[in-house]
Design a protein around this motif. Structure first.
Motif, PDB file in Angstrom:
ATOM      1  N   GLN A   6       0.869  -1.305   0.019  1.00  8.02           N
ATOM      2  CA  GLN A   6       0.172  -0.095  -0.106  1.00  8.02           C
ATOM      3  C   GLN A   6       0.964   1.159  -0.034  1.00  8.02           C
ATOM      4  OE1 GLN A   6      -3.133  -1.639   3.227  1.00  8.02           O
ATOM      5  NE2 GLN A   6      -3.874   0.221   2.299  1.00  8.02           N
ATOM      6  N   GLU A  20      -5.669  10.010  -2.635  1.00  7.56           N
ATOM      7  CA  GLU A  20      -5.846   8.847  -3.610  1.00  7.56           C
ATOM      8  C   GLU A  20      -4.931   7.853  -2.779  1.00  7.56           C
ATOM      9  OE1 GLU A  20      -6.465   9.044  -7.950  1.00  7.56           O
ATOM     10  OE2 GLU A  20      -4.518   8.105  -7.762  1.00  7.56           O
ATOM     11  N   ARG A  22      -3.438   3.899  -2.686  1.00  9.60           N
ATOM     12  CA  ARG A  22      -3.126   2.801  -3.584  1.00  9.60           C
ATOM     13  C   ARG A  22      -2.986   1.535  -2.710  1.00  9.60           C
ATOM     14  NH1 ARG A  22      -0.090   2.332  -8.769  1.00  9.60           N
ATOM     15  NH2 ARG A  22       1.084   0.003  -8.831  1.00  9.60           N
ATOM     16  N   CYS A  23      -3.622   0.337  -3.677  1.00 11.49           N
ATOM     17  CA  CYS A  23      -3.228  -0.923  -2.983  1.00 11.49           C
ATOM     18  C   CYS A  23      -2.887  -1.754  -4.157  1.00 11.49           C
ATOM     19  CB  CYS A  23      -4.333  -1.367  -2.381  1.00 11.49           C
ATOM     20  SG  CYS A  23      -4.196  -3.199  -1.921  1.00 11.49           S
ATOM     21  N   ARG A  69     -10.667  -0.347  -9.713  1.00 14.33           N
ATOM     22  CA  ARG A  69      -9.434  -1.650  -9.477  1.00 14.33           C
ATOM     23  C   ARG A  69      -9.209  -1.726 -11.325  1.00 14.33           C
ATOM     24  NH1 ARG A  69      -9.238  -7.754  -7.574  1.00 14.33           N
ATOM     25  NH2 ARG A  69      -7.182  -7.926  -7.725  1.00 14.33           N
ATOM     26  N   SER A  75      -5.567  -1.383  -7.254  1.00 12.79           N
ATOM     27  CA  SER A  75      -6.826  -0.507  -6.793  1.00 12.79           C
ATOM     28  C   SER A  75      -6.586   0.672  -6.196  1.00 12.79           C
ATOM     29  CB  SER A  75      -7.719  -1.426  -6.047  1.00 12.79           C
ATOM     30  OG  SER A  75      -8.660  -0.631  -5.232  1.00 12.79           O
ATOM     31  N   THR A  76      -7.148   1.395  -6.475  1.00 16.01           N
ATOM     32  CA  THR A  76      -7.055   2.938  -5.931  1.00 16.01           C
ATOM     33  C   THR A  76      -8.457   3.154  -5.083  1.00 16.01           C
ATOM     34  OG1 THR A  76      -7.716   4.121  -7.716  1.00 16.01           O
ATOM     35  CG2 THR A  76      -5.287   4.011  -7.483  1.00 16.01           C
ATOM     36  N   THR A  78     -10.308   6.609  -3.564  1.00 18.92           N
ATOM     37  CA  THR A  78     -10.146   8.077  -3.630  1.00 18.92           C
ATOM     38  C   THR A  78     -11.255   8.623  -2.878  1.00 18.92           C
ATOM     39  OG1 THR A  78      -9.518   8.022  -6.129  1.00 18.92           O
ATOM     40  CG2 THR A  78     -10.432   9.955  -5.395  1.00 18.92           C
TER      41      THR A  78
END
Lengths: 115, 112
Positions: A6, A20, A22-23, A69, A75-76, A78
């Motif tokens: 992450q 935002e 992120r993963c 995703r 994936s993000t 937001t």
């Protein structure tokens, strides 16, 4: 990668700004989950992806929250017009069903602070 | 609606004591129950339980599932200060979100 990644690990933002998160899940994992943990609270489910689609968005707390995703991988999450109550640790987990059972692997989380 | 309830919410004991953490669940199409230990930000996996009555052990930690009464316990013997953490229980459902339902956790504090 070896685990769920992450980024950023920490984020401080001003109220009203967009952020935002992120993963990057474990390679090959089709399921991806976003959770939120506020100070002193348990894990709160936000959204779940199976591949690129999100069959369950029921946990998103408001329309300021969205997630996507792409390519069945990254994936993000937001958050628009952040509020102080959005401050929390945002955790991502991924899993790949094998047989009947699922074990979810968690990232280290993003600590979001809205000031 | 799937639900997982953990008790107690917090527990303070002295080093060397034995503790039992409880988790009850109501999960549609139950598949398994998972225990996690959360020390900083990310929970780390401890156990996955799928069958009733079979104890899983890892060092001083053990856990068992009762699928008839819909609960699980996590035991920690001879506790150490490093056991201080939040212990999370999650039910895995095959229905609906196809995901995990977490309890709110038990905050365990081990005093020296």
């Amino acid at each position: 990668g070896a685990g769920v990644s992450q980024s950023p690990s920490n984020k401080v933002t001003e109220k009203g700004k967009d952020v935002e998160l992120r993963c990057d899940p474990i390679s090959g994992h089709t399921a991806l989950y976003w959770y939120r943990q506020s100070l002193g609270q348990g894990l709160e489910f936000l959204i779940y992806f199976q591949g690129n689609s999100a069959p369950d968005k029921s946990g998103l707390p408001s329309d300021r929250f969205s997630a996507e995703r792409t390519g069945g991988s990254v994936s993000t999450l937001t958050i628009q017009r952040t509020q102080q109550e959005d401050s929390a640790v945002y955790l991502c987990a991924s899993s790949q069903r094998t047989g009947r059972y699922t074990e979810a692997f968690f990232g280290q989380g993003t600590r979001l602070t809205v000031v | 609606e799937d639900k997982v309830v953990q008790s107690p919410l917090s527990l303070v004991v002295h080093e060397g004591d034995t503790v039992t953490l409880n988790c009850s669940y109501e999960v549609t199409n139950f598949r398994s129950l998972l225990w996690y230990k959360q020390e900083k930000k990310a929970p780390t996996f401890l156990f996955m339980l799928t069958s009733s009555g079979i104890e899983k052990k890892s060092g001083r930690l053990s856990s068992i599932l009762d699928k008839k009464e819909l609960f699980s316990i996590l035991n920690i013997t001879a506790t150490q200060t490093g056991d201080s953490a939040i212990y999370l229980c999650a039910g895995d459902s095959g229905g609906g979100a196809d995901g995990l339902t977490f309890g709110k956790g038990t905050h365990l504090i081990i005093q020296p």
